[in-house]
Design a protein around this motif. Structure first.
Motif, short mmCIF file in Angstrom:
data_model
loop_
_atom_site.label_atom_id
_atom_site.label_comp_id
_atom_site.label_asym_id
_atom_site.label_seq_id
_atom_site.Cartn_x
_atom_site.Cartn_y
_atom_site.Cartn_z
N ILE A 12 26.34 -0.64 18.84
CA ILE A 12 25.71 -0.29 20.12
C ILE A 12 26.48 -0.93 21.28
N GLU A 13 26.91 -2.17 21.12
CA GLU A 13 27.74 -2.80 22.15
C GLU A 13 29.01 -1.99 22.39
N THR A 14 29.60 -1.49 21.33
CA THR A 14 30.82 -0.67 21.45
C THR A 14 30.51 0.61 22.23
N ILE A 41 23.89 -6.23 31.18
CA ILE A 41 23.10 -7.28 30.54
C ILE A 41 22.94 -6.91 29.06
N TYR A 42 23.41 -7.79 28.19
CA TYR A 42 23.21 -7.65 26.75
C TYR A 42 22.38 -8.85 26.30
N LYS A 71 19.27 0.51 26.33
CA LYS A 71 18.83 0.58 24.95
C LYS A 71 18.01 -0.68 24.71
N HIS A 72 16.73 -0.51 24.61
CA HIS A 72 15.85 -1.60 24.19
C HIS A 72 15.38 -1.16 22.81
N LYS A 73 14.17 -0.70 22.68
CA LYS A 73 13.82 -0.02 21.44
C LYS A 73 14.39 1.39 21.51
N ALA A 74 14.11 2.06 22.62
CA ALA A 74 14.61 3.41 22.85
C ALA A 74 15.93 3.36 23.61
N ASN A 124 18.43 2.30 17.92
CA ASN A 124 19.35 1.79 16.91
C ASN A 124 20.09 2.92 16.19
N GLU A 125 19.62 4.13 16.33
CA GLU A 125 20.26 5.28 15.68
C GLU A 125 21.32 5.93 16.57
#
Length: 150
Positions: A12-14, A41-42, A71-74, A124-125
């Motif tokens: 996700i960072e990528t 912000i990560y 991207k938090h949960k969604a 996460n997907e």
């Protein structure tokens, strides 16, 4: 499990790094080159998934107006402002609070953003295709904000 979440977090960072790179150097955003401000912000927690926020704005926008790719949960894209009076002044209507973002208002004339801002309910997907969808939504919202401010 922690290895899985670490791998997901890294992926996700990528994706978010790629989104940020496209904002600054991609052809899709060339007309605004040199005008962007991006606050990144990560937030990582041990054995929990990552939260990523990119607050994207153009330098000439009123303070507090941003398009948030997050991207938090969604995974979602949200045009917003944290000043009710700025929303009222530019939107010429009563400000609509952003669902789940305390003290934030939609900076859009759309009325469906409680749901329409989502790219994925399970962030996460996230895939390359979803990153592309975020970029397309970001561009659309930047164009809308520019129109509102014109």
């Amino acid at each position: 499990m922690s290895n899985d979440i670490n791998q997901i977090t890294q992926q996700i960072e990528t994706y978010f790094d790629g989104i940020e790179q496209q904002i600054f150097s991609g052809e899709q955003f060339a007309q605004w080159r040199g005008s962007f401000e991006v606050k990144k912000i990560y937030i990582k927690k041990e054995n929990a998934d990552i939260k990523c926020d990119l607050d994207v704005r153009l330098q000439h926008w009123p303070e507090g107006v941003v398009v948030k790719v997050y991207k938090h949960k969604a995974l979602a894209v949200l045009p917003s402002v944290n000043d009710e009076s700025i929303a009222r002044e530019h939107l010429k209507q009563e400000p609509m609070p952003s669902k789940f973002w305390k003290g934030t208002f939609y900076f859009s004339l759309r009325t469906d953003l409680d749901d329409a801002r989502y790219v994925l309910r399970e962030g996460n997907e996230m895939t390359d295709v979803d990153a592309g969808t975020c970029l397309a939504m970001l561009k659309g919202f930047i164009e809308e904000v520019e129109g509102i401010l014109a």
